[in-house]
Design a protein around this motif. Structure first.
Motif, short mmCIF file in Angstrom:
data_model
loop_
_atom_site.label_atom_id
_atom_site.label_comp_id
_atom_site.label_asym_id
_atom_site.label_seq_id
_atom_site.Cartn_x
_atom_site.Cartn_y
_atom_site.Cartn_z
N HIS A 28 -14.28 6.48 -49.08
CA HIS A 28 -14.87 5.82 -47.92
C HIS A 28 -14.88 6.85 -46.79
N CYS B 277 -18.30 2.22 -42.13
CA CYS B 277 -17.95 3.13 -43.22
C CYS B 277 -19.15 4.05 -43.44
N GLU C 288 -19.50 6.50 -45.94
CA GLU C 288 -19.64 7.11 -47.26
C GLU C 288 -19.92 5.98 -48.23
N CYS D 272 -19.90 3.36 -50.78
CA CYS D 272 -18.72 3.03 -51.57
C CYS D 272 -18.96 1.79 -52.43
N MET E 293 -18.91 -2.96 -44.50
CA MET E 293 -17.55 -2.45 -44.28
C MET E 293 -17.52 -1.87 -42.86
CU LIG Z 1 -18.39 2.64 -47.58
#
Ligand SMILES: [Cu+2]
Ligand code: HEC
Length: 343
Positions: A180, A215, A217, A219, A226
């Motif tokens: 993340h 977030c 990245e 995931c 997120m």
């Molecule tokens: Cu993420």
């Protein structure tokens, strides 16, 4: 930059945010997830550097394109032009200029970048820093604070990170599953949370506020759901909040029916309620009602969202790791009433 603005403008789910939020006493403005209003030294340095580098690049662009347009216009084919223009070969002054000037420019860019990286990408906590561990889960955040009174203990909270204003925060980043990335643009980031590795970042919030992030990245399914939320509040309020989080769960006899459903069903194997259950797979619910949002910032927390979340979490957050336990309406009401007492 324009692309970044466009991307940030369409970030989901923060839309229904009120301009001002009131928590314990102080009014906290909600700060949207963009990088143009830095609220602390880390994001401030990143922003200044972005403007400087962007400015230098713009200067280069204008000079190069200007010369190009000038040449195109000035040396265009004219009536009566015959054959090729004068052919030149080799010019030491020009060779020298286009070697030395770019070298100087790259050297300047490198120096500026190295200085900023040294400031923000530290290997040791800044002086007077407070440490917090952030753990990324599919698709929510866990924060672990040193216990205010027990030197060996920890206070575990979910999704809403509280910090004191003006104090450097040293964040250890870990992951429970996949990669993340923690990014609250007005404060700091983005730094990845990697399985089996501890990364670090630091930030300081200089003005009180509720700082939103995302977030950064990919995931899985609910990556876009997120969301990040950092509540920066005056130190005294922060201490009061931490003491509250460290306290055991309220034990309200009038909701014991809901509590026993919570304990006898799988809820308690996934969720911790201090003194009742110690599931560590899912958000700690000991002080659920001290939060303003549910499901990692996806919805405001009130009785209706809570009840429909427990009924079927897949409606609000499709693909998330909480199943619907198919409770009857009466059981749903009882469990919801129990959770509503977890202040
Ligand atoms: Cu993420
Ligand atoms: C298989 C494990 C599991 C079970 C069983 C489970 N949950 Fe969850 N629960 C989760 C996960 C994972 C999340 C976080 C979802 C997300 O935000 O992506 C969650 C989130 C929540 C939240 C929101 C917390 C927050 O702060 O956002 C509440 C409230 C909740 N669960 C209540 C319950 C209740 C009540 C039961 C029993 C009826 C239950 N859960 C059963 C895994 C579980």
């Amino acid at each position: 930059m324009a692309l970044l603005v466009a991307v940030l403008a369409v970030l989901p789910c923060h839309a229904a945010e009120p301009v001002i939020c009131t928590t314990a006493g102080t009014e906290l403005p909600v700060v949207p997830p963009h990088m143009f209003e830095p609220a602390g030294p880390v994001s401030d340095e990143v922003q200044s550097m972005a403007w400087l580098l962007g400015g230098i690049c713009l200067g280069i662009f204008v000079v190069v394109e200007g010369l190009l347009v000038y040449s195109i216009v000035k040396f265009r084919r004219r009536e009566g032009d015959r054959g090729e223009p004068v052919q030149l070969f080799g010019s030491n002054p020009i060779e020298l200029a286009w070697t030395v000037v770019p070298t100087l420019i790259v050297f300047t860019l490198a120096l500026v970048t190295i200085r900023v990286i040294r400031d923000i990408d530290r290997t040791t906590p800044p002086e007077g820093a407070m440490c917090v561990t952030a753990i990324g889960h599919q698709w929510w955040w866990e924060y672990r604070y040193p216990h205010p009174t027990d030197p060996t203990g920890e206070v575990v909270v979910a999704n809403e990170m509280h910090v004191p204003v003006g104090v450097p925060i040293w964040v250890r980043l870990e992951s429970a599953d996949v990669i993340h990335s923690w990014w609250v643009p007005a404060l700091a980031g983005k730094t990845d949370l990697m399985p089996n590795q501890t990364n670090r970042l630091w930030f300081r919030a200089d003005t009180p506020g509720i700082y939103l992030g995302q977030c950064a990245e990919y995931c899985g399914n609910q990556h876009a759901g997120m969301l990040l939320r950092v509540v920066a509040q005056p130190e005294a309020e922060y201490r009061a909040w931490l003491a509250g989080q460290a306290a055991p769960a309220v034990d309200d006899r009038s909701v014991s029916a809901g509590r026993s459903i919570f304990e006898s069903l799988a809820c308690s194997t996934c969720h911790a309620v201090k003194g009742v259950s110690d599931g560590a797979f899912a958000p700690d619910l000991t002080h659920l009602m001290s939060r303003t949002t549910i499901a990692s910032g996806m919805a405001e927390l009130d009785r209706d969202t809570l009840r429909s979340w427990i009924d079927d979490p897949q409606v609000l957050k499709p693909g998330c790791n909480m199943p619907s336990l198919k409770l009857s309406p009466a059981e749903l009401d009882a469990v919801t009433d129990y959770l509503l007492t977890l202040k």
